[in-house]
Write a protein that holds these residues in place. Sequence first.
Motif, PDB file in Angstrom:
ATOM      1  N   GLY A  23       0.815  -1.213   0.000  1.00 31.82           N
ATOM      2  CA  GLY A  23       0.000   0.000   0.000  1.00 31.82           C
ATOM      3  C   GLY A  23       0.846   1.260   0.000  1.00 31.82           C
ATOM      4  N   GLY A  24       0.527   2.186  -0.914  1.00 30.64           N
ATOM      5  CA  GLY A  24       1.270   3.437  -1.033  1.00 30.64           C
ATOM      6  C   GLY A  24       0.480   4.643  -0.586  1.00 30.64           C
ATOM      7  N   GLY A  25      -0.399   4.452   0.397  1.00 30.69           N
ATOM      8  CA  GLY A  25      -1.165   5.569   0.938  1.00 30.69           C
ATOM      9  C   GLY A  25      -0.339   6.365   1.926  1.00 30.69           C
ATOM     10  N   PHE A  26      -1.007   7.128   2.792  1.00 35.72           N
ATOM     11  CA  PHE A  26      -0.301   7.980   3.749  1.00 35.72           C
ATOM     12  C   PHE A  26       0.623   7.174   4.649  1.00 35.72           C
ATOM     13  N   GLY A  27       0.148   6.018   5.130  1.00 30.24           N
ATOM     14  CA  GLY A  27       0.954   5.214   6.035  1.00 30.24           C
ATOM     15  C   GLY A  27       2.151   4.595   5.345  1.00 30.24           C
ATOM     16  N   HIS A  51       0.378   7.935  -5.432  1.00 29.96           N
ATOM     17  CA  HIS A  51      -0.135   8.279  -4.104  1.00 29.96           C
ATOM     18  C   HIS A  51      -1.104   9.432  -4.287  1.00 29.96           C
ATOM     19  N   ALA A  52      -2.305   9.286  -3.761  1.00 33.45           N
ATOM     20  CA  ALA A  52      -3.324  10.330  -3.928  1.00 33.45           C
ATOM     21  C   ALA A  52      -3.667  10.957  -2.587  1.00 33.45           C
ATOM     22  N   PHE A  53      -4.016  12.227  -2.643  1.00 33.24           N
ATOM     23  CA  PHE A  53      -4.402  12.968  -1.442  1.00 33.24           C
ATOM     24  C   PHE A  53      -5.921  12.857  -1.304  1.00 33.24           C
ATOM     25  N   TRP A  54      -6.348  11.795  -0.624  1.00 32.73           N
ATOM     26  CA  TRP A  54      -7.766  11.448  -0.584  1.00 32.73           C
ATOM     27  C   TRP A  54      -8.679  12.515   0.016  1.00 32.73           C
ATOM     28  N   PRO A  55      -8.238  13.373   0.960  1.00 34.65           N
ATOM     29  CA  PRO A  55      -9.154  14.393   1.482  1.00 34.65           C
ATOM     30  C   PRO A  55      -9.706  15.347   0.427  1.00 34.65           C
ATOM     31  N   LEU A  56      -9.044  15.431  -0.731  1.00 32.27           N
ATOM     32  CA  LEU A  56      -9.537  16.314  -1.795  1.00 32.27           C
ATOM     33  C   LEU A  56     -10.234  15.542  -2.908  1.00 32.27           C
ATOM     34  N   LEU A  57     -10.520  14.279  -2.675  1.00 33.19           N
ATOM     35  CA  LEU A  57     -11.156  13.463  -3.708  1.00 33.19           C
ATOM     36  C   LEU A  57     -12.525  14.009  -4.092  1.00 33.19           C
ATOM     37  N   PHE A 307       3.426  -5.821  10.624  1.00 29.90           N
ATOM     38  CA  PHE A 307       2.854  -4.602  11.197  1.00 29.90           C
ATOM     39  C   PHE A 307       1.705  -4.102  10.329  1.00 29.90           C
ATOM     40  N   ALA A 308       0.758  -3.432  10.965  1.00 30.92           N
ATOM     41  CA  ALA A 308      -0.344  -2.791  10.241  1.00 30.92           C
ATOM     42  C   ALA A 308      -0.435  -1.349  10.711  1.00 30.92           C
ATOM     43  N   ILE A 309      -0.663  -0.431   9.764  1.00 27.08           N
ATOM     44  CA  ILE A 309      -0.748   0.987  10.108  1.00 27.08           C
ATOM     45  C   ILE A 309      -1.890   1.639   9.341  1.00 27.08           C
ATOM     46  N   GLY A 310      -2.255   2.831   9.787  1.00 22.47           N
ATOM     47  CA  GLY A 310      -3.281   3.602   9.090  1.00 22.47           C
ATOM     48  C   GLY A 310      -4.688   3.133   9.406  1.00 22.47           C
ATOM     49  N   ASP A 311      -5.583   3.317   8.436  1.00 19.95           N
ATOM     50  CA  ASP A 311      -6.992   2.979   8.623  1.00 19.95           C
ATOM     51  C   ASP A 311      -7.202   1.517   8.990  1.00 19.95           C
ATOM     52  N   LEU A 312      -6.305   0.658   8.514  1.00 18.39           N
ATOM     53  CA  LEU A 312      -6.453  -0.778   8.750  1.00 18.39           C
ATOM     54  C   LEU A 312      -6.194  -1.146  10.202  1.00 18.39           C
ATOM     55  N   ALA A 313      -5.339  -0.386  10.884  1.00 17.13           N
ATOM     56  CA  ALA A 313      -4.869  -0.761  12.223  1.00 17.13           C
ATOM     57  C   ALA A 313      -5.862  -0.363  13.306  1.00 17.13           C
ATOM     58  N   TYR A 314      -6.083  -1.271  14.246  1.00 16.88           N
ATOM     59  CA  TYR A 314      -6.965  -1.023  15.387  1.00 16.88           C
ATOM     60  C   TYR A 314      -6.140  -1.210  16.652  1.00 16.88           C
ATOM     61  N   MET A 315      -5.594  -0.092  17.152  1.00 18.48           N
ATOM     62  CA  MET A 315      -4.760  -0.136  18.355  1.00 18.48           C
ATOM     63  C   MET A 315      -5.671  -0.023  19.573  1.00 18.48           C
ATOM     64  N   LYS A 316      -6.301  -1.102  19.902  1.00 20.52           N
ATOM     65  CA  LYS A 316      -7.260  -1.145  20.996  1.00 20.52           C
ATOM     66  C   LYS A 316      -6.530  -1.176  22.335  1.00 20.52           C
ATOM     67  N   GLY A 317      -6.610  -0.071  23.063  1.00 12.26           N
ATOM     68  CA  GLY A 317      -5.976  -0.002  24.365  1.00 12.26           C
ATOM     69  C   GLY A 317      -4.479   0.254  24.321  1.00 12.26           C
ATOM     70  N   GLY A 318      -3.893   0.345  23.122  1.00 12.57           N
ATOM     71  CA  GLY A 318      -2.456   0.540  23.031  1.00 12.57           C
ATOM     72  C   GLY A 318      -2.017   1.967  23.284  1.00 12.57           C
ATOM     73  N   VAL A 329      -8.262   8.761   9.693  1.00 11.09           N
ATOM     74  CA  VAL A 329      -7.923   9.933   8.885  1.00 11.09           C
ATOM     75  C   VAL A 329      -6.425   9.906   8.593  1.00 11.09           C
ATOM     76  N   ALA A 330      -5.952  10.916   7.849  1.00 12.61           N
ATOM     77  CA  ALA A 330      -4.582  10.885   7.357  1.00 12.61           C
ATOM     78  C   ALA A 330      -3.543  10.983   8.466  1.00 12.61           C
ATOM     79  N   GLN A 331      -3.772  11.830   9.468  1.00 11.32           N
ATOM     80  CA  GLN A 331      -2.736  12.103  10.457  1.00 11.32           C
ATOM     81  C   GLN A 331      -2.267  10.862  11.234  1.00 11.32           C
ATOM     82  N   PRO A 332      -3.152  10.008  11.749  1.00 15.49           N
ATOM     83  CA  PRO A 332      -2.658   8.800  12.423  1.00 15.49           C
ATOM     84  C   PRO A 332      -1.807   7.931  11.500  1.00 15.49           C
TER      85      PRO A 332
END
Length: 448
Positions: A23-27, A51-57, A307-318, A329-332
């Motif tokens: 994946g070549g997104g933000f993460g 790589h696309a800037f999805w907030p402006l889609l 490892f998983a990052i971005g929208d896919l990742a669920y850091m529950k309690g971490g 969103v993009a920042q995480p």
Amino acid sequence: MLEFDKLSLNIPATTKKRVVIIGGGFGGLNVALNLDSRDFQVVMFDKQNYHAFWPLLYQVATAGLEPDSIAEPLRKVFTDQDDFHFRLVRVTGVDSAAKTVKTLIGDLSYDYLVVATGSKSNFFGNAQVQKYAFPLKQMTDALNLRSQLLQCFEQASITKDPEIRQSLLNFVIVGGGPTGVEMAGSIAEMRKHVLPNDYPGLDFSKMNIYLVEGLDRVLPPMDPESSKAAHTYLDELGVEVKLKTLVDTYDGQTVILKSGEQIRSQTLIWAAGVTGALIDGIPAESVERGRVLVDQFNQIQGLTDVFAIGDLAYMKGGDPDFPNGHPGVAQPAIQQGERLAKNLGQLVRNREMEPFRYFNKGNLAIVGRNRAVADLPRNLHLKGFLAWATWLFVHIFYLIGFRNKLVVLSNWIYRFFTYQRGTRLIIRPFVRKEDVQAQEFLVKNEMV
């Protein structure tokens, strides 16, 4: 056409640690940019070469920007990075025991694997809505929606049937988050400033824009006062907001709400939710609520060196500040990518990794010209012109590539003074496979 059995990944052998990024997104982008090529060979797989800037889609979908102004070729981004290898290929699965990534044209071993596949539209099991609605998650979605919007206006200008004309001029947007609110505001501004000049024979006072939200306010993740201000802006622009309302079904012609209300519309835009874009090979016990469970270092629970990052990742309690996971969103994704790159550097030096802590830089949403809301750190809330100017600055700042920044900024300046949207082009006419009459119309007019 190339034969698959004659293709290979063609990745050179290496004595360095190999990091494979899916994946070549933000993460994924920020992991690759921050890895030291002296320590790592980096291989990135993606189904698209940019790589696309999805907030402006949504601005691409509403003819405000061209697709290439919010996207940058991945190979160009990494031109100066040594030992980086991009392959335009679909990943079919992961074998964590063998430490291998599987693709359509071959397998590749890894030392560390980063899954950054992002998210996809969540239709909550409603297959009928999924079949006919317009999602907005990929560039192709935006182009299809742009064609659909413009075709609706063109067809409304030539039809004799008032009921069909009204259905063409009714637009239903499902989901009152940032994407839904920004899409509704953008279409409303088109209705006010652009469309009457393009279609003088149409009465745009009869054009209806509905925003349907299941909760009791728009922009649920933001401060209640920001939500209230955004709702006021939508009212001023003539958007009909329906709160505590859910969609039951949609057949491409009529939207049926859970309340029983029916809206004749040929365009239903789906911005109601997302779910993780999972890949085969991740254990079922490592998935919760459509996302992949990760620890405080973004390592997938139950797996090693994956490892998983971005929208896919669920850091529950971490993360103690975000016990129920981080917002999609993009920042995480950006911050997780940067931290993971540093942690991988720590691993190769046999040093301890540092846990991820998300710094929330704020939430922004724009409704229209001089109409925006912003929740910033230190409990600072902006609305109106100041929030609008902040939104413009932030989005220009985070765009990839100087050319894109210049093009988008010049487009916005031009629109500010003229209200025009210069990309009202039906380059690739959109028609559903089920719509035989529309297909015949396009063929007869030599549009396809």
